[in-house]
Design a protein around this motif. Structure first.
Motif, PDB file in Angstrom:
ATOM      1  N   ASP A  13       0.808  -1.219   0.000  1.00  0.00           N
ATOM      2  CA  ASP A  13       0.000   0.000   0.000  1.00  0.00           C
ATOM      3  C   ASP A  13       0.841   1.268   0.000  1.00  0.00           C
ATOM      4  N   ARG A  14       2.103   1.157   0.377  1.00  0.00           N
ATOM      5  CA  ARG A  14       3.010   2.299   0.383  1.00  0.00           C
ATOM      6  C   ARG A  14       4.444   1.780   0.460  1.00  0.00           C
ATOM      7  N   GLY A  28       9.583   2.203 -10.123  1.00  0.00           N
ATOM      8  CA  GLY A  28       9.180   0.806 -10.062  1.00  0.00           C
ATOM      9  C   GLY A  28       7.930   0.563  -9.244  1.00  0.00           C
ATOM     10  N   VAL A  29       7.296   1.620  -8.779  1.00  0.00           N
ATOM     11  CA  VAL A  29       6.075   1.512  -7.977  1.00  0.00           C
ATOM     12  C   VAL A  29       4.940   2.177  -8.742  1.00  0.00           C
ATOM     13  N   PRO A  30       3.764   1.547  -8.841  1.00  0.00           N
ATOM     14  CA  PRO A  30       2.646   2.154  -9.576  1.00  0.00           C
ATOM     15  C   PRO A  30       2.345   3.571  -9.091  1.00  0.00           C
ATOM     16  N   ALA A  31       1.917   4.426 -10.006  1.00  0.00           N
ATOM     17  CA  ALA A  31       1.685   5.839  -9.682  1.00  0.00           C
ATOM     18  C   ALA A  31       0.650   6.021  -8.584  1.00  0.00           C
ATOM     19  N   LYS A  32      -0.280   5.103  -8.444  1.00  0.00           N
ATOM     20  CA  LYS A  32      -1.331   5.239  -7.433  1.00  0.00           C
ATOM     21  C   LYS A  32      -0.833   4.906  -6.022  1.00  0.00           C
ATOM     22  N   VAL A  33       0.370   4.323  -5.917  1.00  0.00           N
ATOM     23  CA  VAL A  33       0.929   3.920  -4.621  1.00  0.00           C
ATOM     24  C   VAL A  33       1.929   4.970  -4.156  1.00  0.00           C
ATOM     25  N   PRO A  34       1.763   5.520  -2.962  1.00  0.00           N
ATOM     26  CA  PRO A  34       2.699   6.565  -2.496  1.00  0.00           C
ATOM     27  C   PRO A  34       4.070   6.006  -2.139  1.00  0.00           C
ATOM     28  N   VAL A  35       5.096   6.792  -2.480  1.00  0.00           N
ATOM     29  CA  VAL A  35       6.480   6.487  -2.097  1.00  0.00           C
ATOM     30  C   VAL A  35       6.999   7.646  -1.257  1.00  0.00           C
ATOM     31  N   TYR A  36       7.444   7.338  -0.060  1.00  0.00           N
ATOM     32  CA  TYR A  36       7.956   8.359   0.864  1.00  0.00           C
ATOM     33  C   TYR A  36       9.458   8.152   1.050  1.00  0.00           C
ATOM     34  N   THR A  37      10.230   9.137   0.658  1.00  0.00           N
ATOM     35  CA  THR A  37      11.678   9.086   0.837  1.00  0.00           C
ATOM     36  C   THR A  37      12.062   9.893   2.064  1.00  0.00           C
ATOM     37  N   LEU A  47      -1.060  12.794   4.389  1.00  0.00           N
ATOM     38  CA  LEU A  47      -1.079  12.762   2.926  1.00  0.00           C
ATOM     39  C   LEU A  47      -2.022  11.691   2.405  1.00  0.00           C
ATOM     40  N   GLU A  48      -2.096  10.584   3.101  1.00  0.00           N
ATOM     41  CA  GLU A  48      -2.953   9.493   2.624  1.00  0.00           C
ATOM     42  C   GLU A  48      -4.429   9.768   2.870  1.00  0.00           C
ATOM     43  N   ARG A  49      -4.725  10.778   3.676  1.00  0.00           N
ATOM     44  CA  ARG A  49      -6.116  11.224   3.800  1.00  0.00           C
ATOM     45  C   ARG A  49      -6.448  12.262   2.734  1.00  0.00           C
ATOM     46  N   GLY A  50      -5.485  12.510   1.840  1.00  0.00           N
ATOM     47  CA  GLY A  50      -5.720  13.450   0.755  1.00  0.00           C
ATOM     48  C   GLY A  50      -5.511  14.891   1.136  1.00  0.00           C
ATOM     49  N   ARG A  51      -4.883  15.136   2.293  1.00  0.00           N
ATOM     50  CA  ARG A  51      -4.646  16.502   2.742  1.00  0.00           C
ATOM     51  C   ARG A  51      -3.223  16.930   2.386  1.00  0.00           C
ATOM     52  N   ASP A  52      -3.062  18.144   1.935  1.00  0.00           N
ATOM     53  CA  ASP A  52      -1.735  18.663   1.641  1.00  0.00           C
ATOM     54  C   ASP A  52      -0.934  18.800   2.937  1.00  0.00           C
ATOM     55  N   ALA A  53       0.334  18.403   2.888  1.00  0.00           N
ATOM     56  CA  ALA A  53       1.207  18.507   4.053  1.00  0.00           C
ATOM     57  C   ALA A  53       2.010  19.792   3.962  1.00  0.00           C
TER      58      ALA A  53
END
Length: 532
Positions: free
Chosen positions: A456-457, A478-487, A522-528
């Motif tokens: 999921d992330r 390498g991760v689908p665009a719909k899946v968040p990646v946090y660096t 971010l996963e609730r769709g709110r800007d951080a």
């Protein structure tokens, strides 16, 4: 019809990165705008410290350049960042340098307004006005502009009291050399005592008592044999203790009320050691322990063992370490450092429990999470000359903490190779960190491809310096665009390894666990927003 607040809109985060440039290893890099680059660097910049890819001089020059640029375009943002950097992030030297360089940049551009506030924002401890003056004069000479004087004066009114004078204004017997090397500027700079700061900045005292304190600080700076004013009760009590013959001082600890008397005189454990003019033995430590602060306890565990404090006293220390961890604001890495410094087994369990408790701000992420921890060679550089901990240690602590609190997590260490680290709920962070190894280069994308299985992330804790030449250098591709990646960037180099700021690709920075709270936001769709 709603234009923005609708399903499918990607939330944004403040650190922005787009394709451009290369990493230090020659891999495709992503450049950041000035604010983003400054933020990522500031929260990792110890000032005067070399990293694997940057010399101390180059790193500090980049920091000064970024500060100067942002100071001209958005001083209000920079003032907030400096205050947050000194307060929540706990970066003392970087805050002092940022404030000084910001004001110099603005003065060179003949910009007034806000300069005084920039200086004041960086100063939170009573020794820091002198630190800022030492940096300024070491880099720019003896002329001190009015905004710098006034900003320091504002801080002095807040910070100078009897206890701070007793703790930070060293007298002749304990003072450092009058001139010391300023590593951040490469120049020699004066050491400023309280009296020096007062004579240079002329702050108006906030009260009559503070006025007496200011006069006394100047008198003692010039070795004037003046009695301590009656209004300064703490310093008068301290003076009485100093008049005791050295041979009688240790006997004080066998009398009732000894610790209360020391506390009333503003005597910390450090000053007691100098006052006794000899080592702190077990009876002295055991008398001091109940009044010591949390961090003082943590840093003295090895000293307690060397002095031979009793098991009963050690148990009381252990209880405080565990019960106070969540609210102590001590970074989790401090517990790992303490664990490695002690030899006695009696601290292992309380330190492990305290570290786990200190990660209370790390969110419990639902679903499946892939967590990748960078263990490449560049991550094994220590964070400062005085620290034994490396960036690899920090990455392992936070990666493990996130994995242990997640609903389901796959924890992976990577370098030029990669392997999974087995974790189970209830495992100790300290024990799990010991399972990590050293894995060579930085092939992040290969690790993502090998271990991503519909998670999921994805969370990557790294310095982002991917190798050149290996397939798919951008690990986020390498991760689908719909899946968040946090660096999570721990070192603050200029170029990142992937895009950031929107489209489910986000970069954060720093050594604090609080930032992980941005993930559920971010996963609730709110800007951080920025954390300040």
């Amino acid at each position: 019809m709603s234009k923005f607040n609708r399903a499918g809109r990607f939330a944004t985060s403040p650190v922005r990165g787009v394709r451009g440039g290369t990493t230090h290893e020659g891999g495709p890099g992503h450049a950041r705008d000035a604010k983003s680059e400054l933020f990522v660097l500031a929260v990792a910049n110890m000032v005067g410290e070399q990293t694997f890819y940057e010399t101390a001089d180059d790193r500090d020059a980049r920091f000064r350049t970024l500060v100067g640029e942002v100071a001209l375009t958005d001083p209000a943002w920079l003032t907030r960042m400096i205050g947050w950097l000194r307060g929540d992030a706990g970066m003392r030297s970087a805050s002092v340098v940022a404030a000084a360089e910001a004001v110099m940049s603005r003065l060179c551009a003949s910009l007034d307004g806000g300069n005084r506030q920039l200086i004041d924002a960086a100063l939170r401890r009573a020794d820091e006005p002198g630190e800022l003056l030492a940096y300024w004069t070491g880099r720019y000479g003896r002329g001190i502009p009015k905004p710098v004087k006034r900003g320091i004066g504002d801080a002095v009114r807040r910070l100078y009291d009897e206890r701070s004078l007793a703790k930070y204004d060293s007298g002749t017997s304990r003072s450092a050399p009058r001139r010391s090397e300023d590593r951040s500027s490469g120049t020699s700079s004066r050491r400023f005592r309280f009296g020096d700061v007062l004579e240079l900045t002329h702050p108006k005292p906030a009260s009559a008592v503070q006025g007496d304190l200011f006069k006394h600080a100047i008198d003692r700076r010039h070795d004037r044999d003046e009695a301590v004013p009656a209004s300064l009760k703490v310093l008068r009590a301290r003076a009485e203790l100093l008049e005791l013959p050295v041979a009688e001082r240790r006997e004080l600890f066998s009398r009732p009320g000894a610790v209360e008397r020391l506390k009333a005189a503003g005597m910390t454990w450090e000053s007691v050691a100098g006052w006794l003019q000899g080592p702190l033995d077990a009876p002295v430590w055991e008398a001091l322990i109940p009044s010591m602060g949390y961090f003082a306890l943590l840093r003295n565990l090895r000293n307690f063992d060397r002095a031979g404090v009793s098991d009963e006293a050690a148990e009381r220390v252990a209880e405080r370490l565990v019960s106070g961890a969540a609210g102590s604001r001590v970074l989790p890495m401090r517990y790992l450092s303490a664990y490695r410094a002690v030899s006695s087994d009696r601290w292992a369990r309380p330190l492990s429990r305290a570290l786990d408790a200190s990660l209370a701000h790390v969110p419990s992420l639902g679903g499946r999470t892939l967590i990748l921890v960078d263990r490449s060679g560049s991550m094994f550089f220590t964070q400062s000359e005085r620290s034994q901990l490396s960036y690899a240690d920090t990455a392992a602590v936070f990666g493990t903490g996130l994995a242990l609190r997640a609903e389901r997590a796959d924890l992976v260490e990577f370098g030029s190779t990669h392997r999974r680290i087995e974790v189970r709920r209830g495992d100790s962070v300290l024990k799990t960190v010991e399972r990590f190894g050293s894995l060579g280069g930085t092939e992040t994308a290969a690790a993502v491809r090998a271990h991503y299985r519909g998670h999921d992330r994805v969370v990557i804790v790294t310095d982002e310096q991917v190798w050149a030449g290996h397939r798919g250098a951008d690990p986020t591709a390498g991760v689908p665009a719909k899946v968040p990646v946090y660096t999570w960037n721990l070192v603050g180099y200029r170029h990142g390894h992937g895009p950031s700021g929107t489209a489910n690709r986000h970069t954060f920075a720093g050594l604090s666990d609080h930032g992980f709270a941005m993930i559920p936001l971010l996963e609730r769709g709110r800007d951080a927003p920025w954390p300040f």
